[in-house]
Design an enzyme around this catalytic site. Sequence first.
Site, short mmCIF file in Angstrom:
data_model
loop_
_atom_site.label_atom_id
_atom_site.label_comp_id
_atom_site.label_asym_id
_atom_site.label_seq_id
_atom_site.Cartn_x
_atom_site.Cartn_y
_atom_site.Cartn_z
N GLY B 53 0.87 -1.18 0.00
CA GLY B 53 0.00 0.00 0.00
C GLY B 53 0.89 1.21 0.00
O GLY B 53 1.99 1.18 -0.57
N GLU B 54 0.47 2.27 0.65
CA GLU B 54 1.30 3.47 0.73
C GLU B 54 1.79 3.66 2.16
O GLU B 54 0.98 3.80 3.08
CB GLU B 54 0.51 4.69 0.25
CG GLU B 54 0.37 4.74 -1.26
CD GLU B 54 1.71 4.66 -2.00
OE1 GLU B 54 2.68 5.32 -1.56
OE2 GLU B 54 1.80 3.92 -2.98
N CYS B 85 6.34 -5.26 0.75
CA CYS B 85 6.44 -3.97 0.06
C CYS B 85 6.32 -2.80 1.04
O CYS B 85 7.24 -2.58 1.81
CB CYS B 85 5.40 -3.90 -1.07
SG CYS B 85 5.71 -2.60 -2.26
N ILE B 143 5.96 -4.03 -7.47
CA ILE B 143 5.11 -2.90 -7.86
C ILE B 143 5.57 -1.65 -7.11
O ILE B 143 5.43 -1.58 -5.89
CB ILE B 143 3.63 -3.20 -7.56
CG1 ILE B 143 3.17 -4.42 -8.38
CG2 ILE B 143 2.75 -1.99 -7.86
CD1 ILE B 143 1.77 -4.89 -8.07
N ARG B 144 6.15 -0.71 -7.83
CA ARG B 144 6.71 0.49 -7.17
C ARG B 144 7.47 0.05 -5.91
O ARG B 144 7.32 0.62 -4.83
CB ARG B 144 5.61 1.49 -6.82
CG ARG B 144 5.11 2.30 -8.02
CD ARG B 144 3.91 3.17 -7.69
NE ARG B 144 4.09 3.98 -6.51
CZ ARG B 144 4.53 5.24 -6.50
NH1 ARG B 144 4.81 5.86 -7.61
NH2 ARG B 144 4.66 5.89 -5.38
N HIS B 179 5.69 -8.91 -3.82
CA HIS B 179 4.34 -9.28 -3.35
C HIS B 179 4.08 -10.77 -3.54
O HIS B 179 3.56 -11.18 -4.58
CB HIS B 179 3.29 -8.50 -4.14
CG HIS B 179 3.28 -7.04 -3.82
ND1 HIS B 179 2.66 -6.52 -2.72
CD2 HIS B 179 3.83 -5.99 -4.46
CE1 HIS B 179 2.82 -5.21 -2.68
NE2 HIS B 179 3.53 -4.85 -3.74
N GLU B 181 1.82 -12.45 -2.23
CA GLU B 181 0.36 -12.64 -2.25
C GLU B 181 -0.20 -12.45 -3.65
O GLU B 181 -1.30 -12.92 -3.95
CB GLU B 181 -0.31 -11.68 -1.26
CG GLU B 181 -0.41 -10.21 -1.70
CD GLU B 181 0.90 -9.43 -1.59
OE1 GLU B 181 1.94 -10.04 -1.23
OE2 GLU B 181 0.89 -8.21 -1.85
#
Lengths: 301, 192
Positions: B53-54, B85, B143-144, B179, B181
Site C-alpha cells: 500500500g502506501e 512492500c 510494484i513500485r 508481493h 500474495e
Amino acid sequence: MHTPWTDETIQERMKLKVGLAEMLKGGCIMDVTNAAQAKIAEEAGAVAVMALERIPADIRKDGGIARMSQPKMIKEIQDTVSIPVMAKCRIGHFAEAQILEALGVDFIDESEVLTPADEKNHVDKWPFKVPFVCGCRNLGEALRRIGEGAAMIRTKGEAGSGNIVEAVRHMRQVQEEIRRLTVLRPDELMAEAKNLGAPYHIVLEVARLGKLPVPNFAAGGVATPADASLMMQLGAETVFVGSGIFKSNDPKPRAEAIVQAVTYYDDPAKLLEISMDLGEAMEGIDVASLPEDQKMASRGW
Amino acid sequence: MSTIQDSRPVGVLALQGDFELHEQALDRQGTPHVRVRRPGELDAVRALIIPGGESTTMTRLIDRVGLRQPILDFAESGRTILGTCAGLIMLAREVEEDNGKHGVEPLGLLDVVVRRNGFGRQVDSFIDLVELGDGTTAQGVFIRAPRILATGDGVEVVARWNEEIVGVRQGNVVGLTFHPEAGPGSLTMWGV
C-alpha cells in the site's frame, strides 16, 4: 496474431497495472492543482494525488475546453511527493495519454471531467505500460472500459458538484447489475451481454466473481467523511475526492478526516469522532438543476 | 513461547492497501484470518501481516489510532510479523526517502535501510523470478517496490533477485520487497 487476452506480455503487464490499483484500496485519492496542495494531501495520508490545473468545480465555472494539464506542473508534483501521481487525459485522446506515459505518471484517468476529444472511441489502453482508470455510470460502460484495458473503474458521479447523488446512483446501478449476473443461468448470459453492450467473456467473469475483475472506486461529488463512508458501504473500495477538499474552508483537517473515514467506514462512533470540528464543506450544486449539456457524466458511453 | 499449536487466526492489518490480496492468498492455503484495524484486535491473532500500500498513509493511520506501541509489543511477544512492500518499509530501521522528506516513521523491527520506490515509478514495475533461501524460486511481483540498501548483522537473507537482497528475516519478523500474495504460491513459507 494474439488478442490482448492471449498475449502473455500484455497479461503480465495487466497484472502489474491491477496490482497498483490493489495497493490503492482503502484509501483516498485527492485532486491537487499544485505542489503545495500535493504536499498537504500526502501529509494528510492520501494514497495518491490527481494532478490537474483546475479542479472540476472551477472547470465547471470557467467553461471553455479542458485539456490535459501542463506537463511542467505535473512534473513539479512528481518531484514533491513520493506517493503515486495520476493525471487526466481527454476521452479518446491517446496522444495526451502517450505524453503522460512518457512523463512517468503512475496512473492515467481517461476522464469525462476534461472535454472529450473523440465522441466515438475511447483510448485503446492495452498497449500502454501505464495503467488507466475510467469512469462509468453502469455495468455495461464499466465492462466496455475493462474490455479496452482499464485497470481500475470508478463511478463518474457528477464531478465538481459537491453532490453525492450521482455517484450513489452509478454505484448502486453497477452493484445491482453485478448481482443480477450472479443469479442468471449460463444460457442467459449472452443475451445479458447483448443488453449490457458488454464483452461476453468479461460478463462471464463478473458472473463467476460476483464483482468487477478490477478494483471499483468511487468518484464525483464526495465532500464529507460521511460521503466517503456511504460510498464504501455501497461497495466502493477507495474514494477519489476532487473539489471536496481544496474547495472546503479548511482543507487539511478535512483531508485527514476523509482518509480515516475510508478505513473506518463501517464504524459510526469513529466517523462521529472524525467528523467533529471540520468547518464548512464545499458549497454544492443541485444536480437536478444542471442543464443536460452541463453534466460531465454524460460524456463518453 | 508455548509449544502448543496456536489456533488463533492470522491478522491482516487492514488500514489501507492490498489486504484483500493477502486474504485471498490465505484462503487459497486454508489459513483462517481476520482484519486488524484497532489495537485490541492484536490479542486475538497468532501472526500479523502488514500488506502493501502506501507507507505514508499507513504511518499516519498507525499513529492516529494508536497502533504503534501495540505492534511493537506484538513483535516483542514473539509472534510472526510479515511485511510485504510497504509493509517492509513500515518494519525497517531507516527509510531513505525518494525525494525529500515524507515523514514515514518506520517501526524499526528489522535492522535494514530501505529506499522507497527504489526501482522508479509504476512504468518500471516488473515481474521476475526470485531465489529463495532454500534454493527454490518463486514469482516475484515488484510494484513500485522499495529497495533494501543495507542490512545489519542479525539479519538473515531469505530472498534474492539477481544477487540483490529482496527478502530478509530477523527472528520472528520477515520483510519482502515483492508481493508473494500476488503470485500463485503460498505464504506458509513466510510463517503465516
